[in-house]
Design a protein around this motif. Structure first.
Motif, mmCIF file in Angstrom:
data_model
loop_
_atom_site.group_PDB
_atom_site.id
_atom_site.type_symbol
_atom_site.label_atom_id
_atom_site.label_comp_id
_atom_site.label_asym_id
_atom_site.label_seq_id
_atom_site.Cartn_x
_atom_site.Cartn_y
_atom_site.Cartn_z
ATOM 1 N N LEU A 297 29.155 -43.498 24.464
ATOM 2 C CA LEU A 297 28.831 -43.516 23.382
ATOM 3 C C LEU A 297 29.178 -44.699 22.335
ATOM 4 O O LEU A 297 28.166 -45.392 21.636
ATOM 5 N N GLN A 301 26.278 -47.771 20.816
ATOM 6 C CA GLN A 301 26.301 -48.088 19.440
ATOM 7 C C GLN A 301 26.501 -49.514 19.149
ATOM 8 O O GLN A 301 26.481 -49.970 17.992
ATOM 9 N N ALA A 319 30.899 -39.263 25.862
ATOM 10 C CA ALA A 319 30.504 -38.909 24.189
ATOM 11 C C ALA A 319 31.503 -39.040 23.401
ATOM 12 O O ALA A 319 31.454 -38.503 22.074
ATOM 13 N N PRO A 323 29.031 -39.470 16.584
ATOM 14 C CA PRO A 323 27.524 -39.579 16.728
ATOM 15 C C PRO A 323 27.086 -39.889 15.282
ATOM 16 O O PRO A 323 27.500 -39.144 14.619
ATOM 17 N N THR A 324 26.231 -41.250 15.197
ATOM 18 C CA THR A 324 25.665 -41.246 13.749
ATOM 19 C C THR A 324 24.619 -42.233 13.872
ATOM 20 O O THR A 324 24.392 -43.039 15.193
ATOM 21 N N THR A 327 22.499 -42.927 17.141
ATOM 22 C CA THR A 327 23.021 -41.900 18.238
ATOM 23 C C THR A 327 23.426 -40.845 17.684
ATOM 24 O O THR A 327 24.300 -40.085 18.285
ATOM 25 N N ALA A 328 22.628 -40.322 16.563
ATOM 26 C CA ALA A 328 23.130 -39.031 16.036
ATOM 27 C C ALA A 328 23.246 -37.966 17.181
ATOM 28 O O ALA A 328 23.870 -36.789 16.958
ATOM 29 N N ASN A 329 22.217 -38.107 17.890
ATOM 30 C CA ASN A 329 21.924 -36.760 18.776
ATOM 31 C C ASN A 329 22.966 -36.959 20.209
ATOM 32 O O ASN A 329 22.732 -35.844 21.091
ATOM 33 N N VAL A 330 23.379 -38.039 20.405
ATOM 34 C CA VAL A 330 24.479 -38.248 21.694
ATOM 35 C C VAL A 330 25.837 -37.367 21.289
ATOM 36 O O VAL A 330 26.734 -37.963 20.782
ATOM 37 N N THR A 331 25.756 -36.205 21.828
ATOM 38 C CA THR A 331 26.911 -35.446 21.476
ATOM 39 C C THR A 331 27.349 -34.916 22.929
ATOM 40 O O THR A 331 28.763 -34.258 22.826
ATOM 41 N N TYR A 336 19.773 -39.830 28.273
ATOM 42 C CA TYR A 336 19.010 -40.235 26.741
ATOM 43 C C TYR A 336 17.724 -41.103 26.945
ATOM 44 O O TYR A 336 18.035 -41.876 27.746
#
Length: 466
Positions: A297, A301, A319, A323-324, A327-331, A336
């Motif tokens: 992650l 970024q 991960a 996440p922000t 990449t907010a959905n990369v949890t 992806y």
């Protein structure tokens, strides 16, 4: 008579070994001539002189030539060149000393060979055509040997075997008119090789092949690199800009191929059938598949992706982080894809809902929500189903203010806005609405005290705008 004998005695001294001395009485060789003055008069030896034509006439006289093997080593001075040099007098092309080698006259070279001598063919450098009489070795030592020319074919071997274009600084092999610094032309050697490089344990060739199937580019000529140890073609570049490298190109199994006319790329196949055509390298006995770029992650970024990266796929192998933004959905760990503005997780059937109404993250409003209707179209206002990050659930509203906030706008099937509870079982009890109240927390509940409310059901109607 006495004077004559006295003079002879002065002029000649003879030893018992038949050595003759002139102007000395102790000759040191067969003929020993000593200068008579200190240079106040002409000193030297004048060899018999004939014109070149006279020498030719004597040498070719019939029936018996004047010069033969008995005259081998004889020296004469040609006062003029032979007007028709040929045969035995072919070398008599200028005045000078010549010696007879038993069959032909050879020029005697004296001193340093000057440029003027070279211009006339003197000094062992051919001015015209000629032939070597045997194997010849030039021993240079520390001396250099240079040729200067301004001719387009200034130096050549066998016409086109090797040609130096001094006018344009080009070298031709197989051509007398090279078009590049090094120009190799023709069918080449064994196997069509134009350039061969060998060493212990290696044998490589560079060839210009005519159209065929062996180069992996059917019907097109190519530039080919060949491993001559096993005759595998390791790289070919076709006249149609197709490219093959690695594998066994001749059998159709290039490790990597690019089809020039279509720009299709193949792995394990000579002629790809799609934009990217990947063939298995084995029957499953070795790992097969495609591995996408693997990033954490934090690494993902590190770059701000844009529209030109839409559709990019990566595998997030860690991960860990925050996440922000994009990449907010990369949890979680997984695949992806980038949709042009954010990274979206690629789900599989065993890990989540893959239908069009799948839950989506709404980081701006701190909640997850059902993004679309079942057909993939946008949901209308009032049909929301959301779960906020603080645990509140909203049905019919995206701004839940209670633990369960249900808002209905003409949604009841009985003509009213309804919440319907139905219960079915074999013992026949009616549906119930149960309220449990306790002090403390869910994890550590405590008993109620006097005056605590058990529960509340509040009915409120809008009156006076409130």
């Amino acid at each position: 008579m006495k004077n004559i004998l006295t003079t002879a005695a002065v002029l000649f001294g003879m030893t018992a070994f038949a050595q003759v001395g002139i102007n000395n009485t102790s000759p040191k060789a067969t003929l020993d001539i000593t200068a008579k003055t200190g240079g106040t008069r002409p000193e030297g030896l004048i060899i018999p002189q004939l014109t070149g034509d006279q020498i030719r006439a004597a040498t070719t006289a019939t029936p018996t030539p004047v010069y033969g093997t008995d005259q081998k080593g004889l020296i004469i001075y040609a006062t003029t060149a032979d007007s028709a040099p040929a045969g035995a007098t072919a070398s008599i092309t200028a005045p000078g000393y010549y010696y007879f080698d038993g069959s032909a006259w050879q020029k005697v070279i004296t001193g340093t060979v000057a440029n003027t001598d070279l211009a006339t063919g003197t000094g062992g450098i051919y001015k015209g055509s000629g032939s070597l009489s045997g194997n010849t070795t030039v021993t240079q030592g520390a001396n250099t040997l240079a040729f200067t020319s301004t001719a387009t074919n200034g130096f050549s071997v066998d016409g086109t075997t090797l040609s130096v274009d001094a006018a344009n600084d080009r070298l031709g092999i197989g051509t007398a008119a090279p078009l590049a610094r090094v120009h190799i032309s023709g069918a080449g050697g064994a196997g069509g090789d134009h350039l061969r490089m060998t060493n212990t344990g290696s044998d490589w060739a560079l060839a210009s092949e005519n159209a065929g199937v062996q180069n992996g580019i059917t019907g097109k000529a190519s530039l080919t690199f060949v491993n001559r140890i096993n005759s595998y073609r390791t790289m070919t570049i076709g006249e149609d800009n197709s490219f093959r490298i690695g594998g066994n190109i001749a059998t159709g199994n290039a490790a990597l191929s690019i089809d020039g006319p279509t720009n299709k790329v193949g792995i394990g196949i000579n002629v790809p059938n799609a934009t990217l055509d990947v063939r298995a390298a084995s029957n499953g006995s070795t790992p097969e598949g495609i591995i996408a770029p693997r990033l954490s992650l934090t690494a993902l970024q590190g770059y701000n992706y844009g529209g030109s990266q839409t559709g990019a796929i990566v595998y997030v192998n860690s991960a860990s982080g925050t996440p922000t933004g994009q990449t907010a959905n990369v949890t979680t760990v997984g695949y992806y894809y980038f949709d042009g503005s954010a990274w979206q997780k690629i789900l599989n059937t065993s890990s989540g809902d893959t239908t069009n109404d799948a839950w989506t993250n709404d980081t701006t409003n701190a909640m997850v929500k059902i993004g679309t209707k079942a057909d993939g179209t946008a949901r209308a206002a009032g049909t929301d189903f959301v779960v906020k990050d603080d645990g509140k659930v909203g049905i019919g509203t995206a701004t839940a203010t209670s633990l369960l906030d249900v808002v209905a706008d003409n949604k009841g099937t009985l003509g009213q806005d309804d919440i319907s509870l139905s219960s079915y079982n074999s013992t026949g009890p009616s549906p119930g609405l149960i309220f449990r109240t306790a002090r403390g927390t869910a994890a550590a509940p405590a008993n109620l005290q006097n005056g605590d409310d058990l529960s509340n059901i509040i009915f409120a109607g809008r009156i006076g705008g409130k």
